[in-house]
Write a protein that holds these residues in place. Structure first.
Motif, PDB file in Angstrom:
ATOM      1  N   ARG A   1      -5.328 -16.417  11.520  1.00  0.00           N
ATOM      2  CA  ARG A   1      -4.286 -15.583  10.917  1.00  0.00           C
ATOM      3  C   ARG A   1      -3.411 -16.451  10.017  1.00  0.00           C
ATOM      4  N   VAL A   2      -3.385 -16.112   8.748  1.00  0.00           N
ATOM      5  CA  VAL A   2      -2.640 -16.900   7.767  1.00  0.00           C
ATOM      6  C   VAL A   2      -1.554 -16.029   7.136  1.00  0.00           C
ATOM      7  N   ALA A   3      -0.330 -16.519   7.139  1.00  0.00           N
ATOM      8  CA  ALA A   3       0.785 -15.806   6.505  1.00  0.00           C
ATOM      9  C   ALA A   3       1.243 -16.585   5.273  1.00  0.00           C
ATOM     10  N   ILE A   4       1.369 -15.878   4.152  1.00  0.00           N
ATOM     11  CA  ILE A   4       1.908 -16.473   2.930  1.00  0.00           C
ATOM     12  C   ILE A   4       3.392 -16.128   2.862  1.00  0.00           C
ATOM     13  N   ILE A   5       4.228 -17.153   2.826  1.00  0.00           N
ATOM     14  CA  ILE A   5       5.659 -16.899   2.755  1.00  0.00           C
ATOM     15  C   ILE A   5       6.269 -17.683   1.585  1.00  0.00           C
ATOM     16  N   GLY A   6       7.424 -17.229   1.146  1.00  0.00           N
ATOM     17  CA  GLY A   6       8.113 -17.888   0.049  1.00  0.00           C
ATOM     18  C   GLY A   6       9.240 -17.008  -0.447  1.00  0.00           C
ATOM     19  N   ARG A   7      10.065 -17.553  -1.312  1.00  0.00           N
ATOM     20  CA  ARG A   7      11.156 -16.762  -1.864  1.00  0.00           C
ATOM     21  C   ARG A   7      10.598 -15.771  -2.893  1.00  0.00           C
ATOM     22  N   PRO A   8      11.336 -14.767  -3.291  1.00  0.00           N
ATOM     23  CA  PRO A   8      10.838 -13.810  -4.286  1.00  0.00           C
ATOM     24  C   PRO A   8      10.387 -14.505  -5.569  1.00  0.00           C
ATOM     25  N   ASN A   9       9.294 -14.023  -6.112  1.00  0.00           N
ATOM     26  CA  ASN A   9       8.734 -14.511  -7.372  1.00  0.00           C
ATOM     27  C   ASN A   9       8.238 -15.953  -7.327  1.00  0.00           C
ATOM     28  N   ALA A  10       7.972 -16.451  -6.110  1.00  0.00           N
ATOM     29  CA  ALA A  10       7.393 -17.797  -6.004  1.00  0.00           C
ATOM     30  C   ALA A  10       5.907 -17.775  -6.344  1.00  0.00           C
ATOM     31  N   GLY A  11       5.304 -16.575  -6.250  1.00  0.00           N
ATOM     32  CA  GLY A  11       3.890 -16.443  -6.594  1.00  0.00           C
ATOM     33  C   GLY A  11       3.005 -16.044  -5.431  1.00  0.00           C
ATOM     34  N   LYS A  12       3.603 -15.450  -4.396  1.00  0.00           N
ATOM     35  CA  LYS A  12       2.834 -15.058  -3.205  1.00  0.00           C
ATOM     36  C   LYS A  12       1.756 -14.027  -3.529  1.00  0.00           C
ATOM     37  N   SER A  13       2.144 -12.977  -4.240  1.00  0.00           N
ATOM     38  CA  SER A  13       1.190 -11.914  -4.560  1.00  0.00           C
ATOM     39  C   SER A  13       0.133 -12.410  -5.542  1.00  0.00           C
ATOM     40  N   SER A  14       0.522 -13.264  -6.470  1.00  0.00           N
ATOM     41  CA  SER A  14      -0.448 -13.855  -7.397  1.00  0.00           C
ATOM     42  C   SER A  14      -1.446 -14.711  -6.629  1.00  0.00           C
ATOM     43  N   LEU A  15      -0.956 -15.419  -5.606  1.00  0.00           N
ATOM     44  CA  LEU A  15      -1.834 -16.236  -4.776  1.00  0.00           C
ATOM     45  C   LEU A  15      -2.836 -15.354  -4.030  1.00  0.00           C
ATOM     46  N   LEU A  16      -2.346 -14.251  -3.438  1.00  0.00           N
ATOM     47  CA  LEU A  16      -3.245 -13.340  -2.734  1.00  0.00           C
ATOM     48  C   LEU A  16      -4.328 -12.830  -3.684  1.00  0.00           C
ATOM     49  N   ASN A  17      -3.936 -12.415  -4.880  1.00  0.00           N
ATOM     50  CA  ASN A  17      -4.909 -11.917  -5.859  1.00  0.00           C
ATOM     51  C   ASN A  17      -5.916 -12.997  -6.242  1.00  0.00           C
ATOM     52  N   ALA A  18      -5.441 -14.241  -6.372  1.00  0.00           N
ATOM     53  CA  ALA A  18      -6.339 -15.346  -6.723  1.00  0.00           C
ATOM     54  C   ALA A  18      -7.322 -15.632  -5.596  1.00  0.00           C
ATOM     55  N   ILE A  19      -6.836 -15.546  -4.362  1.00  0.00           N
ATOM     56  CA  ILE A  19      -7.701 -15.775  -3.200  1.00  0.00           C
ATOM     57  C   ILE A  19      -8.771 -14.686  -3.105  1.00  0.00           C
ATOM     58  N   LEU A  20      -8.362 -13.432  -3.324  1.00  0.00           N
ATOM     59  CA  LEU A  20      -9.283 -12.293  -3.204  1.00  0.00           C
ATOM     60  C   LEU A  20     -10.134 -12.087  -4.454  1.00  0.00           C
TER      61      LEU A  20
END
Length: 371
Positions: free
Chosen positions: A118-137
């Motif tokens: 189980r991996v959780a991506i955390i960070g402040r807003p606009n750090a790039g969390k959602s972009s990272l998820l899209n890049a991973i997927l």
């Protein structure tokens, strides 16, 4: 695609009740149906093939040998064979303990094979969390905008690394806010991070660290984590050395989630952290079922109690109780001594569905044959 329809496990339950398979093999079928990776399929097929049943049968034979010897010492007290019997019982119990330890040693890998990481991506807003998820997927799964607070709930997806399922959770940006809905999302972010096996903390390296970044770094300091310095394609204002001075020895990677640079290095780091490429199921049985794990642990405890009883020269009745408990636990896995309620609960896990695709043809054939 195997298009086999199961009506709440009716055919498998019938096979179990008619003695064609034991309960552990029936549970293996459930695991095959629910498998997410080929490694999980392979581990379940070994159990379906009877690998676990065979090992438990060997242990059962040894337990029966102990009971026969104890019975002989009771029936023929005039021959004074109790001391010889006790020495033999201790020797057999030690053999059983070794076999149980061998099974227990597979639990950690079995949990990873079945449940994944189980991996959780955390960070402040606009750090790039959602972009990272899209890049991973490698797809646009999460909405990415220049506005802060776009992600307000967790998004969960599965990927595979070295044949192991990885559950990725993208979370809402962590910051102080008065927005009620965003507060709920941030609370879920923190909960996901607390429950994760691994935390990926993403830092916007094109901006100076702020209090929210420092709070996140403090939060992960004593947790299994990887730090990503994102936006390496822009002007860098936060260096790896600077982060290391704050947090100490952690894996720190420079990436550009937007350009998908550094994603493979992230995968390699996760694989090395958990030795995923060393987890194999081809040559030996791997216990992936949590019920089996709990029962085997109890069997090991029964063996320990039996040895202590013999060494303390306890009455034979007490020793026999612990020995027969081992038999009962074996039966609870194979189905020989298990309540109807437990059987019904296990078969409730079946439902009407399509069986997942199994790439290896021989698995498809075996699965169909045994159903």
């Amino acid at each position: 695609m195997v298009l086999l329809l199961l009506n709440h496990g009716e055919f498998t339950k019938r096979a179990f009740l008619n003695g064609r398979i034991d309960l552990s093999q029936a549970e293996a079928i459930i695991d095959i149906i629910n498998s997410k990776t080929e490694k999980e399929v392979k581990a379940s097929v070994k159990q379906l093939n009877g690998y676990l049943s065979e090992k438990l049968s060997n242990i059962k034979e040894k337990v029966m040998e102990i009971l026969v010897d104890i019975e002989a010492s009771i029936d023929y007290p005039e021959y004074d064979i109790e001391e010889v019997t006790n020495i033999k019982v201790l020797s057999i119990l030690e053999d059983i303990k070794r076999e149980l330890k061998s099974l227990q040693s597979t639990f950690d890998n079995g949990k990873i094979i079945k449940d994944g990481i189980r991996v959780a991506i955390i960070g402040r807003p606009n750090a790039g969390k959602s972009s990272l998820l899209n890049a991973i997927l490698k797809e646009d799964r999460a909405i990415v905008t220049e506005y802060e607070g776009t992600t307000r709930d967790t998004i969960e997806e599965f990927i595979q690394i070295d044949g192991i399922p990885i559950k990725i959770t993208d979370t809402a940006g962590i910051r102080n806010t008065e927005d009620v809905i965003e507060k709920i999302g941030i609370s879920k972010s923190k909960e996901a991070a607390e429950n994760a096996d691994l935390i990926i903390a993403i830092i916007d390296s094109s901006k100076e660290l702020n209090d929210e970044d420092r709070e996140i770094l403090e939060f992960i300091k004593n947790k299994k984590s990887i730090i990503l310095l994102n936006k390496m394609d822009l002007s860098i204002k936060v260096s790896e050395c600077y982060i290391r001075n704050i947090i100490g020895e952690k894996i720190i990677l420079q990436i550009s989630a937007l350009n998908k640079d550094g994603i493979e290095k992230l995968f390699e780091s996760i694989s090395e952290m958990y030795n995923l490429n060393e987890i194999e199921v081809d040559d030996s049985l791997t216990i992936t079922n949590n019920r089996h794990k709990q029962v085997i642990n109890k069997m090991e405890e029964d063996v320990k109690k039996a040895k202590q009883s013999v060494e303390s020269k306890m009455p034979i009745d007490i020793i026999t109780i612990h020995i027969t408990d081992i038999l009962s636990e074996i039966g609870s896995i194979t189905g020989e001594s298990v309540s109807e309620d437990i059987i019904n609960e296990i078969f409730k896990k079946f439902c009407l569905r399509k069986v997942r695709k199994i790439k290896n043809y021989k698995y498809e054939q075996y699965f169909l044959f045994h159903i």
